[in-house]
Write an enzyme that holds these catalytic residues in place. Structure first.
Site, PDB file in Angstrom:
ATOM      1  N   ASP A  37       6.556  45.226  26.853  1.00 36.38           N
ATOM      2  CA  ASP A  37       7.288  44.413  25.868  1.00 36.38           C
ATOM      3  C   ASP A  37       6.553  43.177  25.348  1.00 36.38           C
ATOM      4  OD1 ASP A  37       7.584  42.503  28.010  1.00 36.38           O
ATOM      5  OD2 ASP A  37       9.385  43.572  28.670  1.00 36.38           O
ATOM      6  N   ASN A  87       5.343  46.416  32.338  1.00 34.76           N
ATOM      7  CA  ASN A  87       6.165  46.344  31.128  1.00 34.76           C
ATOM      8  C   ASN A  87       5.328  46.469  29.866  1.00 34.76           C
ATOM      9  OD1 ASN A  87       8.241  45.908  32.925  1.00 34.76           O
ATOM     10  ND2 ASN A  87       8.211  43.689  32.681  1.00 34.76           N
ATOM     11  N   PRO A 144      16.764  46.606  28.728  1.00 39.14           N
ATOM     12  CA  PRO A 144      17.275  47.272  29.933  1.00 39.14           C
ATOM     13  C   PRO A 144      16.146  47.777  30.817  1.00 39.14           C
ATOM     14  CG  PRO A 144      17.521  48.702  28.023  1.00 39.14           C
ATOM     15  CD  PRO A 144      17.079  47.366  27.499  1.00 39.14           C
ATOM     16  N   ASP A 145      16.395  47.772  32.134  1.00 37.49           N
ATOM     17  CA  ASP A 145      15.409  48.355  33.041  1.00 37.49           C
ATOM     18  C   ASP A 145      15.682  49.858  33.154  1.00 37.49           C
ATOM     19  OD1 ASP A 145      17.657  48.490  34.629  1.00 37.49           O
ATOM     20  OD2 ASP A 145      16.915  47.147  36.177  1.00 37.49           O
ATOM     21  N   PHE A 146      15.019  50.494  34.098  1.00 35.40           N
ATOM     22  CA  PHE A 146      15.146  51.948  34.211  1.00 35.40           C
ATOM     23  C   PHE A 146      16.067  52.372  35.348  1.00 35.40           C
ATOM     24  CE2 PHE A 146      11.322  51.242  31.831  1.00 35.40           C
ATOM     25  CZ  PHE A 146      11.295  52.286  30.916  1.00 35.40           C
ATOM     26  N   ARG A 147      15.913  51.748  36.518  1.00 34.65           N
ATOM     27  CA  ARG A 147      16.625  52.229  37.705  1.00 34.65           C
ATOM     28  C   ARG A 147      17.640  51.235  38.260  1.00 34.65           C
ATOM     29  NH1 ARG A 147      11.390  53.807  37.644  1.00 34.65           N
ATOM     30  NH2 ARG A 147      10.966  56.024  37.896  1.00 34.65           N
ATOM     31  N   HIS A 184       0.587  49.794  31.990  1.00 36.69           N
ATOM     32  CA  HIS A 184       1.238  50.875  31.245  1.00 36.69           C
ATOM     33  C   HIS A 184       1.096  50.705  29.734  1.00 36.69           C
ATOM     34  CE1 HIS A 184       4.005  51.583  34.972  1.00 36.69           C
ATOM     35  NE2 HIS A 184       2.762  51.999  35.167  1.00 36.69           N
TER      36      HIS A 184
END
Length: 241
Positions: free
Chosen positions: A101, A99, A30-33, A116
């Site tokens: 991931d 990301n 899932p993304d954040f916004r 990040h």
């Protein structure tokens, strides 16, 4: 619009790409916004990813880890990830990702800058002992908050929390400013300093994101569409890889 992007790609030698959470949504992360993002649905607050809050109370973050690490482990690269990896065959490609991931590496991309950080490793904040993804996953199953097996210090994944400096931003600027094309893919362009990279782009600037952003006006080409659908159509019309 597809034809324009194809022509730009044909004329390019070097490509830089900024990717956000939107590129991994079709992989089940899932993304954040976004419409189903973890902030939008209220699953986690932004405090969970704040470094000061983590030091004060790391349990909410590790509740997130306990749920999401198995998701990261099982996730497979999307069509968009694979398209970017295939571009390496005929272009010089530098990917700057927000990301954590590691799906770009799973897809085969070689030159990836993790602004990040990533979930690949964690370290004890007291003695510096390194923990692999697999070992941390085991530890969070056994305890609410994992502490170092050697010294008892708090373990922190090598990801960038809010209020921490990003990683290799100078390298990201260098790669973006030297490229013929700058893509921004699946990013809301709301997080600084990643969103400032567009200002360093000297070539064609292309934004592909499902929703409008406040920085759309800075791009030469803007497409509001699902990334996988866009690149699938681009390939079907002879898009170069």
């Amino acid at each position: 619009m597809i034809e324009t992007v194809i022509q730009v790609l044909k004329n390019a030698k070097s490509i830089s790409v900024l990717t956000g959470a939107g590129i991994s949504v079709n992989a089940g992360i899932p993304d954040f916004r976004g419409e189903t993002g973890i902030y939008t649905r209220g699953l986690y607050s932004e405090n969970v990813f704040d470094i000061d809050y983590f030091f004060e109370n790391p349990k909410p973050f590790y509740d997130f880890v306990r749920v999401m690490y198995p998701v990261f482990e099982k996730a497979k690269p999307t069509l968009a990830h694979k398209f970017l990896a295939d571009l390496d065959h005929n272009h010089s490609v530098c990917i700057v990702t927000q990301n954590i991931d590691l799906l770009h590496e799973k897809a085969g991309s070689k030159n990836v800058i993790h602004l990040h950080g990533s979930v690949e490793r964690s370290h004890c904040l007291k003695c510096g002992k390194e923990y692999s993804f697999e070992r941390l996953k085991e530890l969070v199953i056994k305890s609410a908050v994992p502490y170092c097996e050697s010294c008892g210090g708090l373990i922190k994944p090598d990801i960038v929390f809010f209020s921490e400096p990003v990683i290799d931003f100078d390298k990201a600027i260098e790669c973006v400013s030297a490229s013929d094309i700058f893509f921004a893919l699946g990013t809301s362009l709301e997080v600084y300093p990643a969103n400032s990279l567009v200002q360093f782009a000297r070539g064609n600037k292309i934004l592909i994101n499902k929703k409008e952003t406040e920085m759309d006006y800075l791009f030469d080409i803007v497409v509001h569409e699902d990334l996988d659908n866009f690149f699938k159509e681009l390939q079907s019309k002879g898009g170069i890889v």
